[in-house]
Enzyme design. Structure first.
Site, mmCIF file in Angstrom:
data_model
loop_
_atom_site.group_PDB
_atom_site.id
_atom_site.type_symbol
_atom_site.label_atom_id
_atom_site.label_comp_id
_atom_site.label_asym_id
_atom_site.label_seq_id
_atom_site.Cartn_x
_atom_site.Cartn_y
_atom_site.Cartn_z
ATOM 1 C CG ASP A 63 -0.163 8.120 -15.619
ATOM 2 O OD1 ASP A 63 -1.218 8.147 -15.835
ATOM 3 O OD2 ASP A 63 0.081 7.032 -15.271
ATOM 4 C CD GLU A 94 -5.408 7.403 -11.394
ATOM 5 O OE1 GLU A 94 -5.824 6.704 -10.285
ATOM 6 O OE2 GLU A 94 -3.611 6.381 -11.705
ATOM 7 C CD GLU A 161 -2.818 -0.380 -12.084
ATOM 8 O OE1 GLU A 161 -3.140 0.685 -12.532
ATOM 9 O OE2 GLU A 161 -2.222 -0.306 -10.511
HETATM 10 O O1 KIV Z 1 1.470 5.389 -13.709
HETATM 11 C C1 KIV Z 1 1.464 3.938 -14.532
HETATM 12 O O2 KIV Z 1 2.587 3.231 -14.682
HETATM 13 C C2 KIV Z 1 0.505 3.137 -14.824
HETATM 14 C C3 KIV Z 1 0.314 1.764 -15.082
HETATM 15 C C4 KIV Z 1 -0.047 1.180 -13.646
HETATM 16 C C5 KIV Z 1 -1.144 1.619 -15.673
HETATM 17 O O3 KIV Z 1 -0.457 4.388 -14.896
#
Ligand code: KIV
Length: 244
Positions: A63, A94, A161
């Site tokens: 991420d 995101e 999500e």
């Molecule tokens: O940070 C995370 O675990 C996520 C998932 C909920 C898709 O982005």
């Protein structure tokens, strides 16, 4: 797809899934922080490197943490570069509005980007909580437009999500890139779960969309309780656990 945050769990889950997500959910699941807003690039790099050490083979998506895509392409590229050097195969971003240039810059620079629409937890303070998104026709159309834009910008996959199942199905049918759902029903191309939810490691937290495959908290608590009782009762260590 499932999340993992450390080498040991990465090694175990890598036997079963197609890809591992080093989610910024690590901030809450591992560091006990209030939201993913607290995740930093340093934190994501540390956990991505650990996951890659545990799982040398699979696709690992890391991420891009809060803020890293909001200061322009240069800052985002620096963060993405650090994640890739730590072992990520791709990064997840995101949203799309307001940082299209960043997504394009990363993709053109050779960094595979996974999109993330619907409930985007980094925006929790704006959304006002963790709830289903895009319930109205207008919001659904907006999400579909965002999915189209992400595909145009070169995203290779898309997390959806907490959106209505019908909408997730529509996006999946319309787009050429695979969708990965969490709380988005059965119509997406794949699924992702947060590992601590799947393992029930936090007995207090049970999202309705997640399925617990283990009562992890109860099992860990019971095991550690037995150990403590054995030590207090002088039953551990026994002769066979004594080295000389
Ligand atoms: O940070 C995370 O675990 C996520 C998932 C909920 C898709 O982005």
């Amino acid at each position: 797809m499932v999340t993992a945050y450390d080498a040991l769990m990465a090694r175990i889950v890598a036997e079963h899934v197609d890809a591992i997500l080093v989610g910024d959910s690590v901030a809450m699941a591992v560091h006990g922080l209030e939201s993913t807003v607290q995740a930093t690039v340093e934190m994501m790099v540390l956990h991505t490197a650990a996951v890659r050490r545990g799982a040398p083979g699979p696709v690992i998506v890391a991420d891009m943490p809060f803020g890293s895509c909001r200061q322009g392409p240069y800052v985002a590229a620096k963060a993405a570069e650090a994640l890739m050097r730590a072992g990520a195969t791709a990064v997840k971003v995101e949203g799309v509005r307001g940082h299209e240039d960043v997504i394009e810059h990363l993709v053109v620079g050779g960094i595979p980007v996974m999109g993330h629409l619907g409930l985007t937890p980094q925006s929790v303070n704006q959304i006002g909580g963790y709830r289903v998104q895009a319930r109205t026709q207008t919001e659904g159309e907006k999400l579909k437009a965002d999915a189209r834009r992400l595909e145009e910008l070169g995203a290779f996959a898309l997390v959806l999500e907490c959106v209505p199942e019908a909408l997730a199905r529509e996006v999946t049918e319309e787009r050429q890139i695979p969708t990965i759902g969490i709380g988005a029903g059965a119509g997406t191309a794949g699924q992702v779960l947060v590992l601590t939810d799947l393992l029930g490691l936090d007995g207090r937290f049970r999202p309705r969309f997640a399925r617990r495959y283990l009562e992890g908290e109860a099992l860990v608590s019971e095991a550690v309780g037995r150990y403590a009782a054995d030590v207090r009762g002088a039953a551990f260590p026994a002769k066979q656990e004594t080295l000389a």
